[in-house]
Design an enzyme around this catalytic site. Structure first.
Site, PDB file in Angstrom:
ATOM      1  CB  SER A 153      -0.967  -0.053   1.189  1.00  0.00           C
ATOM      2  OG  SER A 153      -1.980   0.891   1.071  1.00  0.00           O
ATOM      3  CG  ASP A 246      -6.212  -2.276  -4.094  1.00  0.00           C
ATOM      4  OD1 ASP A 246      -6.181  -1.029  -4.040  1.00  0.00           O
ATOM      5  OD2 ASP A 246      -5.537  -3.000  -3.358  1.00  0.00           O
ATOM      6  CG  HIS A 276      -5.854  -1.952  -0.125  1.00  0.00           C
ATOM      7  ND1 HIS A 276      -4.932  -1.650  -1.093  1.00  0.00           N
ATOM      8  CD2 HIS A 276      -5.383  -1.385   1.012  1.00  0.00           C
ATOM      9  CE1 HIS A 276      -3.948  -0.944  -0.570  1.00  0.00           C
ATOM     10  NE2 HIS A 276      -4.195  -0.782   0.719  1.00  0.00           N
TER      11      HIS A 276
END
Length: 309
Positions: A153, A246, A276
């Protein structure tokens, strides 16, 4: 967004084995209306449990007298190591919270994993977090001939920015990049549909707050937002993973394409029905275990390839 009001189209496409993660994530716990860093941090703290693992801690002095903490999960391997950069939108998370993850990664790969506890925005906007990662890379590169940089991320975005910074400063060398659903571009993608803007785990509301905090009112450069980079040549072999649910999937696919155009060895995987960070939120599902095994194999390949060069 709550679990009851989550985007229906996203929930219909979500792998049924992963539906249990929806109420465990930030969007499901946040109230409607404007967000602040303080509010999101309070909610996040209520969702995050303290790790049970421990690590050897090394502290490096910054120029201002403060200490940069590195958390070491060590093995006997001496030819290669991993620098791990945690996620959290640049304003959440810590290296300590990833102790369990890093210990597991170290055990699976038989390699030392060093997690960098970089400073967080908005108290420390760009380039402070990236500067900390660069310092950690230098420390690790002086001890291991081959270093792979990995992150998830925001950590994936920092890893990509770090690779650009190291390239442009002529070192330290990075043997490979492993980017899990990296946060790469502050610009609103025209490819983000209303569906993905309201996706689970990390949505457009959180992303806007994260970039505002990280940039601190300054324009983004390629080191803050690697998706803006005009030249990706000279970057190390790169593995990118994302899910098709995502928020970052389109910028991740675009970055992989740009890497390939620049002549970089790149491997891209987009998992169907995957949001995610699912494999870390629900690590005990068969889907998550298979994903983690694939990622471990990719990281092992980067480690061995870098050590052989």
């Amino acid at each position: 967004m709550s679990a009851a009001t989550a985007n229906t189209a996203v929930l219909e496409r979500l792998d049924p084995a992963l539906t249990a993660l929806v109420p465990l994530t930030l969007p499901a716990a946040l109230p409607a209306g404007p967000l602040t860093v303080e509010l999101v941090r309070r909610v996040d703290a209520s969702l995050v449990s303290e790790p049970v693992e421990t690590a050897r801690v090394v502290r490096l002095a910054r120029s201002d007298g403060s200490a940069l903490e590195l958390r070491l999960h060590e093995t006997a391997r001496t030819d290669a190591a991993i620098l791990w950069i945690h996620g959290g939108g640049m304003f959440l998370g810590s290296a300590r919270q990833d102790d369990t993850l890093c210990r597991s990664l170290s055990a699976a790969l038989g390699a030392t994993v060093v997690a960098v506890d970089y400073r967080l925005a908005p108290e420390h906007p760009h380039p402070a977090p990236l500067d900390d990662c660069y310092t950690a890379l230098g420390w690790l590169a002086r001890r291991y001939p081959s270093v792979v940089v990995a992150g998830a991320s925001a950590g994936g975005g920092l890893a990509a920015g770090l690779a650009l910074l190291a390239r442009d400063r002529s070192g330290p060398a990075i043997a490979g990049l492993h980017l899990s659903y990296p946060m790469l571009d502050d610009r609103e993608s025209p490819m983000i549909t209303t569906e993905l803007a309201d996706t689970v785990v990390w949505n457009a509301r959180l992303d806007a707050l994260a970039w505002q905090a990280y940039l601190g009112g300054s324009p983004a450069d390629q080191y803050a937002a690697p998706g803006r980079a005009a030249d990706l040549s000279g970057l190390p072999p790169t593995v990118i993973d994302a899910g098709d649910l995502d928020l970052f999937v389109h910028e991740d696919v675009a970055f992989a394409s740009a890497l390939e155009t620049a002549g970089v060895d790149v491997t891209l995987t987009v998992e169907a029905g995957a949001p995610h960070c699912f494999e870390f939120i629900l690590p005990d599902t068969d889907r998550s275990r298979a994903t983690l095994e694939r990622k471990h194999a990719a990281l092992a390949g980067l480690l061995d390839g870098g050590a052989a060069r």
